[in-house]
Design a protein around this motif. Structure first.
Motif, PDB file in Angstrom:
ATOM      1  N   ALA A   1       0.826  -1.209   0.000  1.00  0.00           N
ATOM      2  CA  ALA A   1       0.000   0.000   0.000  1.00  0.00           C
ATOM      3  C   ALA A   1       0.860   1.258   0.000  1.00  0.00           C
ATOM      4  CB  ALA A   1      -0.969   0.004   1.186  1.00  0.00           C
ATOM      5  N   PHE A   2       1.957   1.199  -0.730  1.00  0.00           N
ATOM      6  CA  PHE A   2       2.891   2.320  -0.847  1.00  0.00           C
ATOM      7  C   PHE A   2       2.228   3.492  -1.551  1.00  0.00           C
ATOM      8  CE2 PHE A   2       6.118   4.389  -3.571  1.00  0.00           C
ATOM      9  CZ  PHE A   2       6.938   4.900  -2.584  1.00  0.00           C
ATOM     10  N   GLN A   3       2.447   4.704  -1.007  1.00  0.00           N
ATOM     11  CA  GLN A   3       1.969   5.928  -1.645  1.00  0.00           C
ATOM     12  C   GLN A   3       3.190   6.745  -2.051  1.00  0.00           C
ATOM     13  OE1 GLN A   3      -0.670   7.893   1.070  1.00  0.00           O
ATOM     14  NE2 GLN A   3      -2.174   6.246   1.004  1.00  0.00           N
ATOM     15  N   PRO A   4       3.370   7.006  -3.351  1.00  0.00           N
ATOM     16  CA  PRO A   4       4.579   7.687  -3.830  1.00  0.00           C
ATOM     17  C   PRO A   4       4.813   9.073  -3.248  1.00  0.00           C
ATOM     18  CG  PRO A   4       3.384   6.712  -5.660  1.00  0.00           C
ATOM     19  CD  PRO A   4       2.524   6.562  -4.444  1.00  0.00           C
ATOM     20  N   ALA A   5       3.814   9.668  -2.636  1.00  0.00           N
ATOM     21  CA  ALA A   5       4.007  10.988  -2.029  1.00  0.00           C
ATOM     22  C   ALA A   5       4.976  10.939  -0.847  1.00  0.00           C
ATOM     23  CB  ALA A   5       2.670  11.560  -1.574  1.00  0.00           C
ATOM     24  N   LEU A   6       5.194   9.767  -0.295  1.00  0.00           N
ATOM     25  CA  LEU A   6       6.096   9.558   0.852  1.00  0.00           C
ATOM     26  C   LEU A   6       5.728  10.455   2.036  1.00  0.00           C
ATOM     27  CD1 LEU A   6       9.505   9.290  -1.008  1.00  0.00           C
ATOM     28  CD2 LEU A   6       8.162   7.417  -0.087  1.00  0.00           C
ATOM     29  N   ASP A   7       4.438  10.622   2.277  1.00  0.00           N
ATOM     30  CA  ASP A   7       4.015  11.474   3.378  1.00  0.00           C
ATOM     31  C   ASP A   7       3.679  10.691   4.652  1.00  0.00           C
ATOM     32  OD1 ASP A   7       1.772  10.328   2.304  1.00  0.00           O
ATOM     33  OD2 ASP A   7       0.600  12.168   2.165  1.00  0.00           O
ATOM     34  N   ARG A   8       3.888   9.401   4.635  1.00  0.00           N
ATOM     35  CA  ARG A   8       3.686   8.575   5.828  1.00  0.00           C
ATOM     36  C   ARG A   8       5.002   7.890   6.175  1.00  0.00           C
ATOM     37  NH1 ARG A   8      -0.721   4.332   4.299  1.00  0.00           N
ATOM     38  NH2 ARG A   8       0.843   4.003   2.708  1.00  0.00           N
ATOM     39  N   ARG A   9       5.218   7.647   7.446  1.00  0.00           N
ATOM     40  CA  ARG A   9       6.430   6.938   7.878  1.00  0.00           C
ATOM     41  C   ARG A   9       6.494   5.550   7.261  1.00  0.00           C
ATOM     42  NH1 ARG A   9       8.102   8.455  13.995  1.00  0.00           N
ATOM     43  NH2 ARG A   9       7.688  10.678  13.771  1.00  0.00           N
TER      44      ARG A   9
END
Length: 124
Positions: free
Chosen positions: A88-96
């Motif tokens: 469930a990777f989100q490319p925005a990288l806004d979660r740890r």
């Protein structure tokens, strides 16, 4: 389009102008494979494999070596893309979570690529 991009990166990218080793062209191709598989999924793997194999044969690399290089390094990119998409990777990288998964995946991919290179699985 992905096969054409893979061909162009390996055929005309860094290291294509007279250098005997393919190491300088490894990282741009790895980045392309990684990005394509994260964005569009592992269905991009055959296009990456085809583009890489054709480019290496065009650079006068022996067919067996070209196929080995293309298979190994396109598979590493596809595996990384699969792992990120599955987590469930989100490319925005806004979660740890995204930062941890991205760092771990890229670290494993770099280790696998280095191991393949040291094992002599990439053409010289």
């Amino acid at each position: 389009m992905v096969a054409l991009a893979a061909f162009a990166v390996l055929r005309f990218g860094p290291g294509a102008l007279g250098e005997a080793q393919l190491a300088p062209t490894l990282w741009p191709f790895a980045g392309l494979a990684f990005a394509a598989c994260v964005r569009w999924g592992t269905r991009m793997w055959p296009a990456l494999l085809l583009g890489a194999a054709l480019a290496l044969v065009a650079r006068d690399v022996a067919l067996a070596s070209a196929l080995a290089f293309a298979f190994i390094h396109s598979t590493i990119g596809a595996a990384c893309g699969w792992a990120l998409r599955r987590s469930a990777f989100q490319p925005a990288l806004d979660r740890r979570h995204d930062l941890k998964v991205f760092g771990l995946t890229v670290g494993v991919a770099a280790a696998l690529a280095a191991a393949a290179t040291l094992a002599g699985l990439t053409p010289a």
